[in-house]
Design a protein around this motif. Structure first.
Motif, mmCIF file in Angstrom:
data_model
loop_
_atom_site.group_PDB
_atom_site.id
_atom_site.type_symbol
_atom_site.label_atom_id
_atom_site.label_comp_id
_atom_site.label_asym_id
_atom_site.label_seq_id
_atom_site.Cartn_x
_atom_site.Cartn_y
_atom_site.Cartn_z
ATOM 1 N N CYS A 9 0.650 -8.935 5.743
ATOM 2 C CA CYS A 9 1.864 -8.684 6.335
ATOM 3 C C CYS A 9 1.446 -7.067 6.078
ATOM 4 C CB CYS A 9 2.656 -9.272 5.457
ATOM 5 S SG CYS A 9 3.030 -11.305 6.095
ATOM 6 N N LEU A 10 2.181 -6.596 6.980
ATOM 7 C CA LEU A 10 1.935 -4.793 7.343
ATOM 8 C C LEU A 10 3.210 -4.282 7.716
ATOM 9 C CD1 LEU A 10 -1.534 -4.699 8.408
ATOM 10 C CD2 LEU A 10 -1.301 -4.604 5.729
ATOM 11 N N ASP A 11 4.004 -3.916 6.455
ATOM 12 C CA ASP A 11 5.080 -2.759 7.043
ATOM 13 C C ASP A 11 4.825 -1.180 6.367
ATOM 14 O OD1 ASP A 11 4.842 -3.450 4.350
ATOM 15 O OD2 ASP A 11 6.974 -5.013 4.220
ATOM 16 N N GLY A 12 3.644 -1.000 6.272
ATOM 17 C CA GLY A 12 3.431 0.447 5.759
ATOM 18 C C GLY A 12 4.147 0.965 3.850
ATOM 19 N N SER A 13 4.903 -0.447 3.558
ATOM 20 C CA SER A 13 4.611 -0.404 2.106
ATOM 21 C C SER A 13 3.394 0.198 1.408
ATOM 22 C CB SER A 13 5.612 -1.058 1.461
ATOM 23 O OG SER A 13 5.387 -2.314 1.617
ATOM 24 N N LYS A 14 3.906 0.793 0.202
ATOM 25 C CA LYS A 14 2.727 0.576 -1.023
ATOM 26 C C LYS A 14 2.260 -1.055 -0.767
ATOM 27 C CE LYS A 14 3.687 5.313 -3.055
ATOM 28 N NZ LYS A 14 4.255 5.728 -3.855
ATOM 29 N N SER A 15 2.792 -2.067 -1.389
ATOM 30 C CA SER A 15 2.500 -3.380 -1.261
ATOM 31 C C SER A 15 1.613 -3.945 -0.783
ATOM 32 C CB SER A 15 3.927 -4.305 -2.098
ATOM 33 O OG SER A 15 4.650 -3.632 -2.739
ATOM 34 N N SER A 16 2.563 -3.932 0.843
ATOM 35 C CA SER A 16 1.465 -4.337 1.782
ATOM 36 C C SER A 16 -0.023 -3.599 1.400
ATOM 37 C CB SER A 16 2.162 -3.678 3.147
ATOM 38 O OG SER A 16 1.871 -2.671 3.390
ATOM 39 N N ILE A 17 -0.025 -1.911 1.195
ATOM 40 C CA ILE A 17 -1.560 -1.392 1.863
ATOM 41 C C ILE A 17 -1.650 -2.141 0.399
ATOM 42 C CG2 ILE A 17 -2.450 0.697 1.163
ATOM 43 C CD1 ILE A 17 -1.645 -0.087 4.105
ATOM 44 N N ARG A 18 -1.296 -2.540 -0.791
ATOM 45 C CA ARG A 18 -2.279 -2.896 -1.520
ATOM 46 C C ARG A 18 -2.779 -4.861 -1.436
ATOM 47 N NH1 ARG A 18 1.492 -1.839 -6.024
ATOM 48 N NH2 ARG A 18 2.171 -3.773 -5.687
ATOM 49 N N ALA A 19 -1.742 -5.542 -0.949
ATOM 50 C CA ALA A 19 -1.663 -5.878 0.160
ATOM 51 C C ALA A 19 -3.535 -6.508 0.638
ATOM 52 C CB ALA A 19 -0.961 -7.417 0.233
ATOM 53 N N LEU A 25 -11.130 -6.841 -0.292
ATOM 54 C CA LEU A 25 -11.686 -7.947 -1.690
ATOM 55 C C LEU A 25 -12.703 -8.788 -1.219
ATOM 56 C CD1 LEU A 25 -10.147 -5.427 -5.085
ATOM 57 C CD2 LEU A 25 -12.189 -5.625 -3.501
ATOM 58 N N PHE A 26 -11.421 -9.728 -1.193
ATOM 59 C CA PHE A 26 -11.742 -11.208 -1.408
ATOM 60 C C PHE A 26 -12.879 -11.051 -0.345
ATOM 61 C CE2 PHE A 26 -7.229 -12.232 -3.533
ATOM 62 C CZ PHE A 26 -7.652 -12.513 -4.555
ATOM 63 N N ALA A 27 -11.938 -10.497 0.462
ATOM 64 C CA ALA A 27 -13.397 -10.886 2.520
ATOM 65 C C ALA A 27 -14.461 -10.579 1.992
ATOM 66 C CB ALA A 27 -12.482 -10.414 3.371
ATOM 67 N N ARG A 28 -15.092 -9.376 1.180
ATOM 68 C CA ARG A 28 -16.312 -9.521 0.481
ATOM 69 C C ARG A 28 -17.281 -10.328 -0.212
ATOM 70 N NH1 ARG A 28 -14.966 -2.686 -0.278
ATOM 71 N NH2 ARG A 28 -15.273 -2.208 1.755
ATOM 72 N N GLN A 29 -16.209 -11.205 -0.497
ATOM 73 C CA GLN A 29 -16.639 -12.150 -1.872
ATOM 74 C C GLN A 29 -17.555 -13.489 -1.266
ATOM 75 O OE1 GLN A 29 -13.726 -12.747 -4.735
ATOM 76 N NE2 GLN A 29 -14.090 -10.735 -5.251
ATOM 77 N N GLY A 37 -4.263 -9.083 10.697
ATOM 78 C CA GLY A 37 -2.868 -8.018 10.278
ATOM 79 C C GLY A 37 -1.648 -8.471 10.499
ATOM 80 N N VAL A 38 -0.498 -8.448 10.394
ATOM 81 C CA VAL A 38 0.645 -9.064 11.388
ATOM 82 C C VAL A 38 1.107 -7.900 10.946
ATOM 83 C CG1 VAL A 38 2.251 -10.735 11.571
ATOM 84 C CG2 VAL A 38 0.113 -10.961 11.246
ATOM 85 N N HIS A 39 2.289 -6.964 11.193
ATOM 86 C CA HIS A 39 3.236 -6.476 12.099
ATOM 87 C C HIS A 39 4.380 -6.395 13.175
ATOM 88 C CE1 HIS A 39 5.251 -2.548 11.402
ATOM 89 N NE2 HIS A 39 5.170 -1.888 12.468
ATOM 90 N N SER A 40 6.064 -7.345 12.518
ATOM 91 C CA SER A 40 6.385 -7.278 13.647
ATOM 92 C C SER A 40 7.815 -5.723 13.552
ATOM 93 C CB SER A 40 6.489 -8.729 14.020
ATOM 94 O OG SER A 40 7.852 -8.127 12.428
ATOM 95 N N ASP A 41 7.634 -5.637 15.159
ATOM 96 C CA ASP A 41 8.481 -4.757 15.109
ATOM 97 C C ASP A 41 10.328 -4.930 15.290
ATOM 98 O OD1 ASP A 41 10.112 -2.345 16.183
ATOM 99 O OD2 ASP A 41 9.283 -1.589 17.444
ATOM 100 N N VAL A 42 11.120 -5.009 14.141
ATOM 101 C CA VAL A 42 12.466 -5.394 14.350
ATOM 102 C C VAL A 42 13.263 -4.437 14.678
ATOM 103 C CG1 VAL A 42 11.843 -7.683 13.287
ATOM 104 C CG2 VAL A 42 12.731 -5.737 12.145
ATOM 105 N N SER A 43 13.061 -3.265 14.829
ATOM 106 C CA SER A 43 13.804 -2.370 15.389
ATOM 107 C C SER A 43 14.659 -2.153 16.351
ATOM 108 C CB SER A 43 12.989 -1.026 15.125
ATOM 109 O OG SER A 43 12.248 -0.894 16.892
#
Length: 59
Positions: A9-19, A25-29, A37-43
């Protein structure tokens, strides 16, 4: 050989970028892994649009 998928889930936060970085890293293994990547616009009050951004892999 099975295909694997990791959803992030991507929302632009530092936590989502870290995720996302962790998912990469997992995918490369393992082989045959797709990151979704999932991002929804709830504006406007409810989810209206879903995007599928293309993310370039960084070495």
């Amino acid at each position: 050989m099975t295909n694997k998928q990791i959803m992030v889930c991507l929302d632009g936060s530092k936590s989502s970028i870290r995720a996302l970085r962790t998912a990469i890293l997992f995918a490369r293994q393992s082989e045959n892994t797709t990151i979704i990547g999932v991002h929804s616009d709830v504006s406007k009050g409810s989810p209206r649009t879903f995007s599928n951004p293309r993310i370039r892999e960084q070495n």
